[in-house]
Design a protein around this motif. Structure first.
Motif, PDB file in Angstrom:
ATOM      1  N   ASP A 299     -54.660 -58.410 -51.443  1.00  0.00           N
ATOM      2  CA  ASP A 299     -54.494 -58.384 -49.992  1.00  0.00           C
ATOM      3  C   ASP A 299     -53.904 -57.058 -49.525  1.00  0.00           C
ATOM      4  N   ARG A 300     -53.032 -56.478 -50.344  1.00  0.00           N
ATOM      5  CA  ARG A 300     -52.349 -55.255 -49.956  1.00  0.00           C
ATOM      6  C   ARG A 300     -53.145 -53.993 -50.288  1.00  0.00           C
ATOM      7  N   ALA A 301     -53.890 -54.012 -51.401  1.00  0.00           N
ATOM      8  CA  ALA A 301     -54.436 -52.736 -51.874  1.00  0.00           C
ATOM      9  C   ALA A 301     -55.864 -52.792 -52.380  1.00  0.00           C
ATOM     10  N   GLY A 302     -56.502 -53.955 -52.343  1.00  0.00           N
ATOM     11  CA  GLY A 302     -57.775 -54.138 -53.034  1.00  0.00           C
ATOM     12  C   GLY A 302     -58.799 -53.041 -52.843  1.00  0.00           C
ATOM     13  N   GLU A 303     -59.112 -52.697 -51.599  1.00  0.00           N
ATOM     14  CA  GLU A 303     -60.210 -51.758 -51.342  1.00  0.00           C
ATOM     15  C   GLU A 303     -59.904 -50.349 -51.820  1.00  0.00           C
ATOM     16  N   SER A 304     -58.628 -49.998 -51.981  1.00  0.00           N
ATOM     17  CA  SER A 304     -58.268 -48.640 -52.391  1.00  0.00           C
ATOM     18  C   SER A 304     -58.139 -48.480 -53.900  1.00  0.00           C
ATOM     19  N   VAL A 305     -58.187 -49.555 -54.661  1.00  0.00           N
ATOM     20  CA  VAL A 305     -57.902 -49.490 -56.096  1.00  0.00           C
ATOM     21  C   VAL A 305     -59.092 -48.922 -56.860  1.00  0.00           C
ATOM     22  N   GLU A 306     -58.839 -47.852 -57.614  1.00  0.00           N
ATOM     23  CA  GLU A 306     -59.860 -47.277 -58.471  1.00  0.00           C
ATOM     24  C   GLU A 306     -59.583 -47.532 -59.953  1.00  0.00           C
ATOM     25  N   ALA A 307     -58.301 -47.698 -60.316  1.00  0.00           N
ATOM     26  CA  ALA A 307     -57.929 -47.949 -61.706  1.00  0.00           C
ATOM     27  C   ALA A 307     -56.898 -49.068 -61.733  1.00  0.00           C
ATOM     28  N   LEU A 308     -57.107 -50.039 -62.621  1.00  0.00           N
ATOM     29  CA  LEU A 308     -56.283 -51.242 -62.645  1.00  0.00           C
ATOM     30  C   LEU A 308     -55.898 -51.571 -64.086  1.00  0.00           C
ATOM     31  N   VAL A 309     -54.605 -51.846 -64.285  1.00  0.00           N
ATOM     32  CA  VAL A 309     -54.077 -52.228 -65.590  1.00  0.00           C
ATOM     33  C   VAL A 309     -53.517 -53.639 -65.471  1.00  0.00           C
ATOM     34  N   ILE A 310     -53.992 -54.530 -66.318  1.00  0.00           N
ATOM     35  CA  ILE A 310     -53.516 -55.911 -66.340  1.00  0.00           C
ATOM     36  C   ILE A 310     -52.587 -56.075 -67.532  1.00  0.00           C
ATOM     37  N   GLY A 311     -51.304 -56.356 -67.246  1.00  0.00           N
ATOM     38  CA  GLY A 311     -50.348 -56.640 -68.306  1.00  0.00           C
ATOM     39  C   GLY A 311     -50.325 -58.127 -68.601  1.00  0.00           C
ATOM     40  N   SER A 312     -49.133 -58.658 -68.856  1.00  0.00           N
ATOM     41  CA  SER A 312     -49.030 -60.082 -69.175  1.00  0.00           C
ATOM     42  C   SER A 312     -49.603 -60.931 -68.051  1.00  0.00           C
TER      43      SER A 312
END
Length: 315
Positions: A61-74
Motif C-alpha cells: 500500500d505504501r510503496a508497491g508501484e515504486s519497488v524495483e528490488a525486493l528482499v524477503i526475509g523471515s
C-alpha cells in the motif's frame, strides 16, 4: 558452517529494512526493500504466516508501484510457515516495476537453511515476466518446474543440499537472456544428490546461450565437477567460473590447471578449498592475468581413520 548475516546489497542496491510500524525511511537512491516478520508461533504449521501477509500488504500500500528490488526475509518461522510464494504471485499487479527478487534472506539464528520450507519457486517467474534477477534460498520442500522466461538475466539458488530434480528442472527451462547462473549444490546429508551427469546439458554448452558467469558452489563433489569442467565446452564462452564454498582439493584444482585453457576468464573463484600450497602455486602459475581467488584454505579432519571435508553451508 551456516549463514550468519543478512544481505547489505542486492541487485546493486543497498538493502533498506521496512519498519514494522510507521512510514518508510526516506531514501535518495534506488533501494532494495527488505521485509521480514519473525514469528515463532507454531500454531500455523505448514501454512503461510498471517502476520507476514498483513505486513506485506501494508508495505505494498505504501510503496508497491515504486519497488524495483525486493528482499524477503523471515516469513514467520520458516521451518513451519511456508514461503509466501502464492502471495508474491498475487501481488504482481501491485509490483509492476519489480526487476529483482531475493526470497529467503534468513540467517541461521532465525532458521537453518535446510529447515526453510519454500515450495516451488518457478511460479514467481511466470508471475513477473519483467523480472531480471531471482535469488532464492531454501532446503525443505525446495522445488522448481521448467519454465520459459524472456528477461531473466541472473538466477542464484542457495541451498545446503539442492535436489537433483531441482537442478534438472532449471536446466530444462528456456532462459534465453540468462547470463549468470549460480547453484549451491550442497551435500547428500541435506538432499544434495546432484551428480555430474545431471549437469551434462549445462557443461556441454547446450543450455542458456547468453551464459557468461557460472557458479557451481558449496558442493561436496567439487573435485568431480572441476574434472568435468576441465574439458567442458561451456567454459569457452564464460567470463567467470565459481567453484567456491565447496570441498575442492588437489585433484580438482590440478585438473582445472592442466585442462583446457582458462586464460580467457576474468575471474576463477576457488575460495574455501582443500588444496595444498603446492597446488595453489601451480594453479596461479597456470593462469597469468586471471584473477584467481584461492582464499580461505581449509584443513581436512580425520576421525576414526576417515577423512572429512565440509562445504561452507550445510545446515
Amino acid at each position: 558452517m551456516t549463514i550468519g548475516s543478512h544481505a547489505d546489497f542486492f541487485a546493486g542496491h543497498p538493502v533498506v529494512e521496512v519498519p514494522a510500524d510507521g512510514p518508510l525511511p526516506t531514501v535518495d537512491e534506488p533501494t532494495a526493500w527488505r521485509i521480514a516478520v519473525t514469528d515463532w508461533d507454531r500454531g500455523v504449521e505448514h501454512q503461510p504466516s498471517p502476520e507476514f501477509r498483513e505486513a506485506f500488504d501494508r508495505f505494498l500500500d505504501r510503496a508497491g508501484e515504486s519497488v524495483e528490488a525486493l528482499v524477503i526475509g523471515s516469513w514467520g518461522y520458516a521451518a513451519f510457515n511456508v514461503a509466501p510464494i502464492a502471495q508474491l504471485c498475487e501481488a504482481a499487479p501491485r509490483l509492476p516495476n519489480l526487476k529483482a527478487l531475493f526470497l529467503g534472506d534468513i540467517g541461521s539464528e532465525e532458521c537453518e537453511i535446510s529447515w526453510m520450507r519454500v515450495g516451488d519457486v518457478s511460479p514467481l517467474l511466470t508471475a513477473y515476466p519483467g523480472l531480471e534477477v531471482l535469488r532464492v534460498r531454501g532446503g525443505e520442500d525446495f522445488r522448481f518446474t521448467p519454465v520459459r522466461h524472456e528477461r531473466l538475466r541472473q538466477l542464484e539458488v542457495e541451498s545446503g543440499g539442492l535436489p537433483a530434480e531441482f537442478v534438472r528442472a532449471v536446466l530444462d527451462s528456456e532462459l534465453p537472456a540468462l547470463d549468470e547462473l549460480e547453484l549451491w549444490l550442497g551435500t547428500p546429508d541435506y538432499g544434495g544428490e546432484t551428480t555430474v551427469a545431471d549437469l551434462a546439458p549445462l557443461l556441454a554448452g547446450e543450455r542458456f546461450p547468453a551464459l557468461r558467469r557460472l557458479g557451481l558452489c558449496n558442493s561436496e563433489i567439487a573435485d568431480d565437477i572441476a574434472e568435468a569442467l576441465a574439458a567442458a565446452p561451456v567454459v569457452k564462452r564464460l567470463e567467470a567460473l565459481d567453484l567456491s564454498l565447496g570441498t575442492l582439493g588437489d585433484r580438482g584444482a590440478l585438473a582445472l590447471a592442466g585442462g583446457q585453457p582458462l586464460t580467457h576468464l576474468a575471474k576463477l573463484d576457488l575460495s574455501h578449498h582443500y588444496a595444498s600450497e603446492a597446488t595453489v602455486a601451480a594453479v596461479r602459475a597456470a593462469l597469468p592475468g586471471v584473477w584467481v581467488d584461492l582464499s580461505d584454505p581449509q584443513e581436512e579432519e580425520v576421525y576414526e581413520g576417515e577423512t572429512y571435508r565440509y562445504t561452507t553451508v550445510s545446515e
